[in-house]
Design a protein around this motif. Sequence first.
Motif, PDB file in Angstrom:
ATOM      1  N   GLY A   4     -31.398  79.560-115.492  1.00 54.92           N
ATOM      2  CA  GLY A   4     -30.944  80.903-115.194  1.00 54.92           C
ATOM      3  C   GLY A   4     -29.460  81.039-114.916  1.00 54.92           C
ATOM      4  O   GLY A   4     -28.999  82.145-114.629  1.00 54.92           O
ATOM      5  N   VAL A   5     -28.694  79.957-114.995  1.00 54.87           N
ATOM      6  CA  VAL A   5     -27.249  80.053-114.795  1.00 54.87           C
ATOM      7  C   VAL A   5     -26.539  79.319-115.927  1.00 54.87           C
ATOM      8  O   VAL A   5     -27.126  78.469-116.596  1.00 54.87           O
ATOM      9  CB  VAL A   5     -26.802  79.465-113.435  1.00 54.87           C
ATOM     10  CG1 VAL A   5     -27.598  80.081-112.296  1.00 54.87           C
ATOM     11  CG2 VAL A   5     -26.942  77.937-113.407  1.00 54.87           C
ATOM     12  N   MET A   6     -25.271  79.649-116.131  1.00 54.58           N
ATOM     13  CA  MET A   6     -24.494  78.956-117.151  1.00 54.58           C
ATOM     14  C   MET A   6     -23.015  79.037-116.823  1.00 54.58           C
ATOM     15  O   MET A   6     -22.555  79.941-116.131  1.00 54.58           O
ATOM     16  CB  MET A   6     -24.749  79.537-118.548  1.00 54.58           C
ATOM     17  CG  MET A   6     -24.319  80.981-118.775  1.00 54.58           C
ATOM     18  SD  MET A   6     -22.534  81.265-119.006  1.00 54.58           S
ATOM     19  CE  MET A   6     -22.233  80.322-120.475  1.00 54.58           C
ATOM     20  N   CYS A   7     -22.302  78.058-117.335  1.00 60.82           N
ATOM     21  CA  CYS A   7     -20.850  78.090-117.312  1.00 60.82           C
ATOM     22  C   CYS A   7     -20.363  77.327-118.534  1.00 60.82           C
ATOM     23  O   CYS A   7     -20.808  76.204-118.795  1.00 60.82           O
ATOM     24  CB  CYS A   7     -20.287  77.465-116.034  1.00 60.82           C
ATOM     25  SG  CYS A   7     -18.476  77.438-115.998  1.00 60.82           S
ATOM     26  N   ALA A   8     -19.473  77.931-119.294  1.00 59.00           N
ATOM     27  CA  ALA A   8     -18.868  77.287-120.457  1.00 59.00           C
ATOM     28  C   ALA A   8     -17.356  77.265-120.267  1.00 59.00           C
ATOM     29  O   ALA A   8     -16.771  78.254-119.821  1.00 59.00           O
ATOM     30  CB  ALA A   8     -19.227  78.041-121.734  1.00 59.00           C
ATOM     31  N   SER A   9     -16.754  76.125-120.591  1.00 53.74           N
ATOM     32  CA  SER A   9     -15.304  76.001-120.414  1.00 53.74           C
ATOM     33  C   SER A   9     -14.661  75.478-121.691  1.00 53.74           C
ATOM     34  O   SER A   9     -15.340  74.967-122.578  1.00 53.74           O
ATOM     35  CB  SER A   9     -14.983  75.048-119.254  1.00 53.74           C
ATOM     36  OG  SER A   9     -15.101  73.695-119.660  1.00 53.74           O
ATOM     37  N   ARG A  10     -13.352  75.583-121.749  1.00 58.69           N
ATOM     38  CA  ARG A  10     -12.627  74.934-122.833  1.00 58.69           C
ATOM     39  C   ARG A  10     -12.531  73.452-122.524  1.00 58.69           C
ATOM     40  O   ARG A  10     -12.918  73.009-121.438  1.00 58.69           O
ATOM     41  CB  ARG A  10     -11.246  75.563-123.010  1.00 58.69           C
ATOM     42  CG  ARG A  10     -10.312  75.355-121.848  1.00 58.69           C
ATOM     43  CD  ARG A  10      -9.093  76.261-121.912  1.00 58.69           C
ATOM     44  NE  ARG A  10      -8.321  76.058-123.136  1.00 58.69           N
ATOM     45  CZ  ARG A  10      -7.333  76.859-123.529  1.00 58.69           C
ATOM     46  NH1 ARG A  10      -7.027  77.931-122.800  1.00 58.69           N
ATOM     47  NH2 ARG A  10      -6.670  76.608-124.633  1.00 58.69           N
ATOM     48  N   HIS A  62      -2.330  82.577-117.358  1.00 56.21           N
ATOM     49  CA  HIS A  62      -3.196  83.681-117.795  1.00 56.21           C
ATOM     50  C   HIS A  62      -4.140  83.284-118.935  1.00 56.21           C
ATOM     51  O   HIS A  62      -4.925  84.111-119.394  1.00 56.21           O
ATOM     52  CB  HIS A  62      -2.386  84.912-118.210  1.00 56.21           C
ATOM     53  CG  HIS A  62      -1.482  85.445-117.145  1.00 56.21           C
ATOM     54  ND1 HIS A  62      -1.912  85.671-115.855  1.00 56.21           N
ATOM     55  CD2 HIS A  62      -0.161  85.775-117.182  1.00 56.21           C
ATOM     56  CE1 HIS A  62      -0.898  86.131-115.129  1.00 56.21           C
ATOM     57  NE2 HIS A  62       0.178  86.183-115.907  1.00 56.21           N
ATOM     58  N   SER A  63      -4.066  82.016-119.403  1.00 54.32           N
ATOM     59  CA  SER A  63      -5.011  81.585-120.438  1.00 54.32           C
ATOM     60  C   SER A  63      -6.426  81.568-119.881  1.00 54.32           C
ATOM     61  O   SER A  63      -6.663  81.188-118.733  1.00 54.32           O
ATOM     62  CB  SER A  63      -4.659  80.177-120.930  1.00 54.32           C
ATOM     63  OG  SER A  63      -3.389  80.135-121.513  1.00 54.32           O
ATOM     64  N   LYS A  64      -7.387  81.951-120.723  1.00 58.49           N
ATOM     65  CA  LYS A  64      -8.785  81.864-120.321  1.00 58.49           C
ATOM     66  C   LYS A  64      -9.215  80.403-120.301  1.00 58.49           C
ATOM     67  O   LYS A  64      -8.914  79.638-121.213  1.00 58.49           O
ATOM     68  CB  LYS A  64      -9.679  82.652-121.271  1.00 58.49           C
ATOM     69  CG  LYS A  64      -9.611  84.155-121.085  1.00 58.49           C
ATOM     70  CD  LYS A  64     -10.663  84.853-121.933  1.00 58.49           C
ATOM     71  CE  LYS A  64     -10.653  86.353-121.702  1.00 58.49           C
ATOM     72  NZ  LYS A  64     -11.711  87.042-122.483  1.00 58.49           N
ATOM     73  N   LEU A  65      -9.941  80.035-119.247  1.00 54.30           N
ATOM     74  CA  LEU A  65     -10.377  78.657-119.074  1.00 54.30           C
ATOM     75  C   LEU A  65     -11.882  78.498-119.193  1.00 54.30           C
ATOM     76  O   LEU A  65     -12.375  77.518-119.760  1.00 54.30           O
ATOM     77  CB  LEU A  65      -9.931  78.129-117.702  1.00 54.30           C
ATOM     78  CG  LEU A  65      -8.444  78.225-117.380  1.00 54.30           C
ATOM     79  CD1 LEU A  65      -8.194  77.774-115.950  1.00 54.30           C
ATOM     80  CD2 LEU A  65      -7.630  77.398-118.356  1.00 54.30           C
ATOM     81  N   ALA A  66     -12.617  79.432-118.620  1.00 53.72           N
ATOM     82  CA  ALA A  66     -14.078  79.294-118.563  1.00 53.72           C
ATOM     83  C   ALA A  66     -14.699  80.641-118.262  1.00 53.72           C
ATOM     84  O   ALA A  66     -14.019  81.597-117.850  1.00 53.72           O
ATOM     85  CB  ALA A  66     -14.484  78.275-117.504  1.00 53.72           C
ATOM     86  N   GLY A  67     -16.001  80.726-118.461  1.00 50.81           N
ATOM     87  CA  GLY A  67     -16.761  81.912-118.106  1.00 50.81           C
ATOM     88  C   GLY A  67     -18.096  81.502-117.524  1.00 50.81           C
ATOM     89  O   GLY A  67     -18.678  80.489-117.932  1.00 50.81           O
ATOM     90  N   THR A  68     -18.588  82.263-116.558  1.00 51.86           N
ATOM     91  CA  THR A  68     -19.862  81.934-115.910  1.00 51.86           C
ATOM     92  C   THR A  68     -20.665  83.197-115.670  1.00 51.86           C
ATOM     93  O   THR A  68     -20.087  84.290-115.501  1.00 51.86           O
ATOM     94  CB  THR A  68     -19.628  81.191-114.585  1.00 51.86           C
ATOM     95  OG1 THR A  68     -20.890  80.810-114.032  1.00 51.86           O
ATOM     96  CG2 THR A  68     -18.888  82.043-113.567  1.00 51.86           C
ATOM     97  N   ARG A  69     -21.967  83.039-115.620  1.00 49.41           N
ATOM     98  CA  ARG A  69     -22.844  84.173-115.372  1.00 49.41           C
ATOM     99  C   ARG A  69     -24.244  83.692-115.033  1.00 49.41           C
ATOM    100  O   ARG A  69     -24.580  82.516-115.215  1.00 49.41           O
ATOM    101  CB  ARG A  69     -22.907  85.094-116.589  1.00 49.41           C
ATOM    102  CG  ARG A  69     -23.540  84.469-117.823  1.00 49.41           C
ATOM    103  CD  ARG A  69     -23.829  85.531-118.880  1.00 49.41           C
ATOM    104  NE  ARG A  69     -24.748  86.532-118.345  1.00 49.41           N
ATOM    105  CZ  ARG A  69     -24.734  87.814-118.690  1.00 49.41           C
ATOM    106  NH1 ARG A  69     -23.847  88.260-119.567  1.00 49.41           N
ATOM    107  NH2 ARG A  69     -25.603  88.664-118.183  1.00 49.41           N
ATOM    108  N   ALA A  70     -25.055  84.625-114.556  1.00 47.89           N
ATOM    109  CA  ALA A  70     -26.499  84.416-114.472  1.00 47.89           C
ATOM    110  C   ALA A  70     -27.095  84.893-115.791  1.00 47.89           C
ATOM    111  O   ALA A  70     -26.624  85.868-116.382  1.00 47.89           O
ATOM    112  CB  ALA A  70     -27.088  85.191-113.305  1.00 47.89           C
ATOM    113  N   ILE A  71     -28.128  84.214-116.268  1.00 47.94           N
ATOM    114  CA  ILE A  71     -28.739  84.605-117.540  1.00 47.94           C
ATOM    115  C   ILE A  71     -29.577  85.879-117.383  1.00 47.94           C
ATOM    116  O   ILE A  71     -29.402  86.819-118.155  1.00 47.94           O
ATOM    117  CB  ILE A  71     -29.600  83.461-118.105  1.00 47.94           C
ATOM    118  CG1 ILE A  71     -28.751  82.193-118.289  1.00 47.94           C
ATOM    119  CG2 ILE A  71     -30.244  83.871-119.423  1.00 47.94           C
ATOM    120  CD1 ILE A  71     -27.612  82.337-119.257  1.00 47.94           C
TER     121      ILE A  71
END
Length: 558
Positions: free
Chosen positions: A335-341, A350-359
């Motif tokens: 039920g959770v995730m995080c994806a990064s470069r 200001h570069s994007k590094l990662a994103g996270t959320r609940a599914i």
Amino acid sequence: MVKKKHHVKGKVKKEIGPYTFDEYVEVVQSFHGHTAPGLLIGGFMVDLALTNLPEGEFFDAICETRACLPDAIQILTPCTIGNGWLKIFDFGRYALALYEKYTGQGIRVFIDIEKVKKWPEISGWFFKLKSKNEQDFEKLIHEIQEAGSTICSMEQVQIKPMTMKVRHRSGFTICPVCNEAYPVDHGGICRACMGDSPYIGGVKRTDSAFVDSPPLKATPVEHAVGKTILHDMTQIIPNKEKGPAFKKDQIVMAEDICRLQQMGRQAVYTVEDHPDDANWIHEDEAALSFSREMAGEGVIFTEVPREGKADLLADRDGLFVVDEKRLQLFNTIPGVMCASRHAYSVVLKHSKLAGTRAIPLFLPRTEFERAMRILGDGPLFRVLPLRKANVGVLVTGTEVFRGLVEDKFIPIISNKVKKLGCRVVADGIVPDDRKEICDMILRLLEKGADFIVTTAGLSVDPDDVTRLGLMDAGVTDMLYGAPVLPGAMTLLARIGNVPIIGVPACALYFKTTSFDLLVPRLLAGLSITREDLSRMGHGAFCLECKTCTFPKCPFGKF
């Protein structure tokens, strides 16, 4: 802890410790459950080690296999797994060591392959040349008794300090999933709840295709006018647009009904029709909580999640560093995730590094707490500033020193380090002479270099003496060779706090090499170990494209 025994050298002993062979067989049957050939041989091995111990009062044991041999140690010595005096390193080698507890000096006993070959039944059993049905068990036991310790060899060993160190538990905490106590140094959740449990069932887990969700009431869009939308609602126009057409907490107006229906939404979830329940965490709250814990130094996060996702961004230029092990653990929670470069990328502010959320829209609090406990051990992401180093460049090569070949290395290195915010403060060209190389290194240091790059002289040719000259200059922690192509003959070392990187001649031809992968790490103050280099093998193969697009390519992506 084992006390030393005395040994009469020159005799092949038929006794095993305080037992006759037959007595030891009975002890083995009682302790182990049956007469295991490996345990009988193990008895002779332990006895051989005991009678050849170095000087000392107390001894601990190491066993290099989990099969049978640990029981021989536990039968014949006070060393057991439970009291911590017996350590098992499961290398699959039939070998053991007894060592002095405080000095680390010891004796290692192992099965000698050449000696075993003289005994056909033992050899057939040991190398699995015969099935159990084909073995003559009585003959095998007879050969073991006759051979005794003659099938073994010994060597003196010195145990590493870290192996000798007694590890004390740092305390216990309560696992938020199973509510049982476990060692606090195992992390935010006990290892069983992290998936290492051998049991089917047991603690309730939600490792399935669907994570539980609360009972939500869907309100038909025509009845939702005046109500508050519970979550961002995404609209996708192929090849043109993707984004929230309706945002969380937006009030549904009459004119919105047609647009909702065009989006394929015949019903919506509203705040009014969803009572508060402490057992469930909304996707926005979860994403914000996760990103807050994930962000370390040099990293910021979006304060307002978008479509249930929070982004993490660089707050400065630097090197992106990821706690890869804990990121993987986090993503094992349903039920959770995080994806990064990729880790170790050089990033701009200001570069994007990662994103996270609940599914799911609502995450069960149990899963939320599990994820937060993992994140509670420290941030997952950091951006480390790159030091503005004063670089000294040393070019080696008699042909260059004599002017037979024009130097190309200094401009190449100067251009590369300039792009990283550094400057070359001194350079020098010397012949392939270890004294000249040593002297030039010292001169570069005197001129203020706090980062040294050496070039060429690192291959297997007899004239390449760069490594010897560096050693004469007093370098330490030298690592030579890396699983990177191009750049296999890279060298890493240091003099005091000054990093040194040796660049092989391939850098004259290839635009991107190991230099480009390793220098940012050194400028960020990270130490590079042999283990770090070994991990680079997966992804450090340059495709030698006609037009180099690094870093926008697979090279160096581990």
